[in-house]
Write an enzyme that holds these catalytic residues in place. Structure first.
Site, short mmCIF file in Angstrom:
data_model
loop_
_atom_site.label_atom_id
_atom_site.label_comp_id
_atom_site.label_asym_id
_atom_site.label_seq_id
_atom_site.Cartn_x
_atom_site.Cartn_y
_atom_site.Cartn_z
N SER A 150 0.83 -1.19 0.00
CA SER A 150 0.00 0.00 0.00
C SER A 150 0.87 1.25 0.00
O SER A 150 1.82 1.34 0.78
CB SER A 150 -0.90 -0.01 1.24
OG SER A 150 -1.62 1.19 1.36
N SER A 151 0.57 2.22 -0.87
CA SER A 151 1.28 3.49 -0.93
C SER A 151 2.77 3.23 -1.20
O SER A 151 3.13 2.74 -2.26
CB SER A 151 1.05 4.29 0.35
OG SER A 151 1.52 5.61 0.21
N SER A 152 3.67 3.52 -0.25
CA SER A 152 5.09 3.23 -0.45
C SER A 152 5.30 1.76 -0.77
O SER A 152 6.14 1.39 -1.59
CB SER A 152 5.88 3.62 0.80
OG SER A 152 7.25 3.28 0.65
N MET A 155 4.36 1.22 -4.31
CA MET A 155 5.45 1.67 -5.16
C MET A 155 6.54 0.61 -5.23
O MET A 155 7.07 0.30 -6.29
CB MET A 155 6.03 2.97 -4.62
CG MET A 155 5.03 4.12 -4.56
SD MET A 155 5.75 5.56 -3.70
CE MET A 155 4.30 6.62 -3.55
N HIS A 292 -6.73 8.25 -0.26
CA HIS A 292 -5.50 7.48 -0.04
C HIS A 292 -5.74 6.51 1.12
O HIS A 292 -5.23 6.69 2.22
CB HIS A 292 -4.34 8.45 0.28
CG HIS A 292 -2.99 7.84 0.09
ND1 HIS A 292 -2.47 7.53 -1.15
CD2 HIS A 292 -2.05 7.45 0.99
CE1 HIS A 292 -1.27 7.02 -1.01
NE2 HIS A 292 -0.99 6.95 0.28
#
Length: 517
Positions: A150-152, A155, A292
């Site tokens: 998730s998120s970072s 990525m 987010h």
């Protein structure tokens, strides 16, 4: 910058709370999360937690689940559904904790040059060590390794699949960005980044080239990619979903137009991109109105369905050992094996063929696989003894005991018929070219064809060849002449054949054991 960090921390906390209150809570599980302090090379100075369900197959799949900035492995374990799904479907979950900061807390390194190179160090190498630990300690299946986050962590999911396509089978990225979106540490803080500043726009070929350049010369299968993003996400802008789609469809050589669209749940708009045979290689979810705060309830299940892990994996009964192993048709360079099929309650999916040199001693190693009850082993050395065993594998990943051993001795071969001499034309960090491989008729009469065998070092893969017919079995390559270079008078040579191979970066080994007949 300080104001943006406060905004990020607040947004992350709000998102985590939202996720945990959407019917997630703590996983209702019997096993427990365990920290591993000595898992191997750890250049990213990361922490590792692992969740091993009480019931799992002999060789379970591995899912690497990664948190967002400011989070932790235990926090993602508590705030997501992957552990409870592991209990249901029998896979192991690795929860890494990042310690990189780039100006704010605990983010996975997707920006540094070290992280973008195979073997360059930083977080990717630490994660690979965690996977290796699970493969060694819990017999994790190296052919079923997946990434999500998730998120970072989302990525990092796209990052790991770009840099290490040979490790991962598929990935599910929640609120991530395309690989190589961040140009460096100075570009990373999303509040001021060119990547997440809302104006990132590259062509699909530019995005695809970035992935291809991460592992030059790689020609193996690419891991499938699932992408998730909320249309109301302003922290990591929703527009980056489009850029990720462009990147991964280009990597697979797919059209930018989806092959199908649907709404699997309310406010979930799904686009699928399939190859000509119908296999979905890229899948994207637009979550209407979501900010987010992904994954939300039920999304983790769709991720592991995409991975192919929702068939029953909790059966731990292995197949029976293959019986009646025999060898026939043994020549100077090969032999044919056959055996009686194993039985299993979930269905045998294939067989692993093991070989050891000599009549006694030495270790059996896998030299090939077969979906049937037969296998032809080639590239053997003349007048040499080998032993073989076979074991079965089922749909749940369980591996059978080995069969009885059969022993063969290859024929003496034809002495002095021809020779094969390799010349290294060029080589680089992760590849090389052998040109020419000179074939010389060393006999006293004309030969009308020739066959050369050689052994590729472990981890090496042929990526191209010319002026011959080439087949491989495990690490053994067999080269057969073609019409224009097979006939050689006594003492004559041909220098028309050559090949290119890839290898792990830094591995300087070259093929060996060239024989010609």
């Amino acid at each position: 910058m300080t104001r943006w960090i406060r905004v990020l921390a607040s947004a992350c906390a709000t998102a985590l709370l939202a996720v945990m209150t959407v019917a997630l809570g703590s996983p209702a599980v019997a096993a427990s999360l365990v920290e591993v302090t000595s898992f191997g090379n750890n250049p990213g100075n990361m922490r590792m937690h692992v969740y091993v369900p009480d019931s799992h197959p002999t060789s379970p799949a591995i899912v690497v689940a990664m948190h967002g900035c400011g989070g932790s492995g235990p926090g993602f374990y508590q705030g997501s559904e992957f552990a409870s799904l592991a209990d249901r479907y029998g896979f192991i979950v690795i929860y890494p904790t990042a310690t990189q900061s780039a100006g704010f807390g605990n983010c996975f390194d997707t920006w540094s040059d070290a992280a973008k190179q195979r073997g360059g160090g930083s977080d990717p190498d630490s994660i690979l060590s965690m996977i290796g630990y699970v493969e060694r300690t819990h017999q994790g299946d190296p052919d079923r390794v997946y990434a999500t986050g998730s998120s970072s962590g989302g990525m990092m999911t796209q990052h790991m699949l770009a840099v290490h396509p040979d490790v991962f089978k598929a990935g599910a990225s929640f609120m991530g960005v395309p690989f190589n979106c961040f140009a460096g540490a100075s570009d990373y803080p999303p509040g001021s980044s060119r990547c997440t500043g809302g104006s990132m726009d590259r062509t699909h070929q530019q995005w695809g080239d970035a992935v291809r350049q991460a592992y030059p010369g790689y020609s193996g299968p690419r891991p499938r990619m699932q992408l998730w993003h909320g249309t109301g996400d302003t922290l990591v802008p929703y527009s980056l979903l489009r850029e990720s789609i462009e990147q991964w469809t280009d990597v697979f050589g797919l059209s930018q137009t989806p092959t199908s669209t649907d709404t699997p749940q309310a406010n979930w708009n799904r686009s699928r991109y399939a190859n000509p045979s119908g296999t979905v290689q890229v899948e994207a979810y637009s979550i209407q109105g979501a900010g987010h705060a992904l994954p939300q309830g039920g999304m983790a299940l769709y991720a592991i369905q995409f991975f192919g892990l929702t068939t029953s994996q909790t059966d731990t009964t292995p197949p029976t050992a293959p019986a009646g192993l025999t060898a026939s048709g043994t020549t100077a360079t090969g032999t044919s094996l056959a055996w009686t099929a194993s039985t299993d309650d979930t269905g045998v999916t294939g067989y692993q063929i093991l070989r050891a040199p000599g009549a006694t001693g030495d270790t059996f190693t896998q030299v090939g696989t077969s979906a049937t009850t037969s296998f032809s082993d080639t590239g053997l050395t003349a007048n040499t003894t080998y032993r073989y065993q076979v074991r079965a594998r089922d749909a749940a990943g369980n591996v059978s005991p080995v069969s009885d051993t059969v022993q063969i001795t290859t024929e003496g071969g034809t002495t002095g018929a021809c020779s094969a001499t390799p010349t290294v034309q060029s080589q680089w960090g992760n590849g090389y070219v052998i040109q020419p491989l000179t074939i010389t008729n060393t006999s006293t009469s004309t030969i009308n064809s020739w066959t050369v065998t050689f052994t590729l070092p472990a981890g090496h893969t042929l990526t191209g060849s010319w002026n011959a017919t080439v087949t491989t079995s495990g690490q053994t390559a067999t080269v057969r002449s073609v019409s224009h270079n097979g006939t050689l008078a006594p003492g004559a040579s041909t220098t028309s054949f050559g090949f290119q191979a890839s290898r792990p970066n830094g591995n300087t080994a070259l093929p060996s054991g060239y024989t010609c007949a």
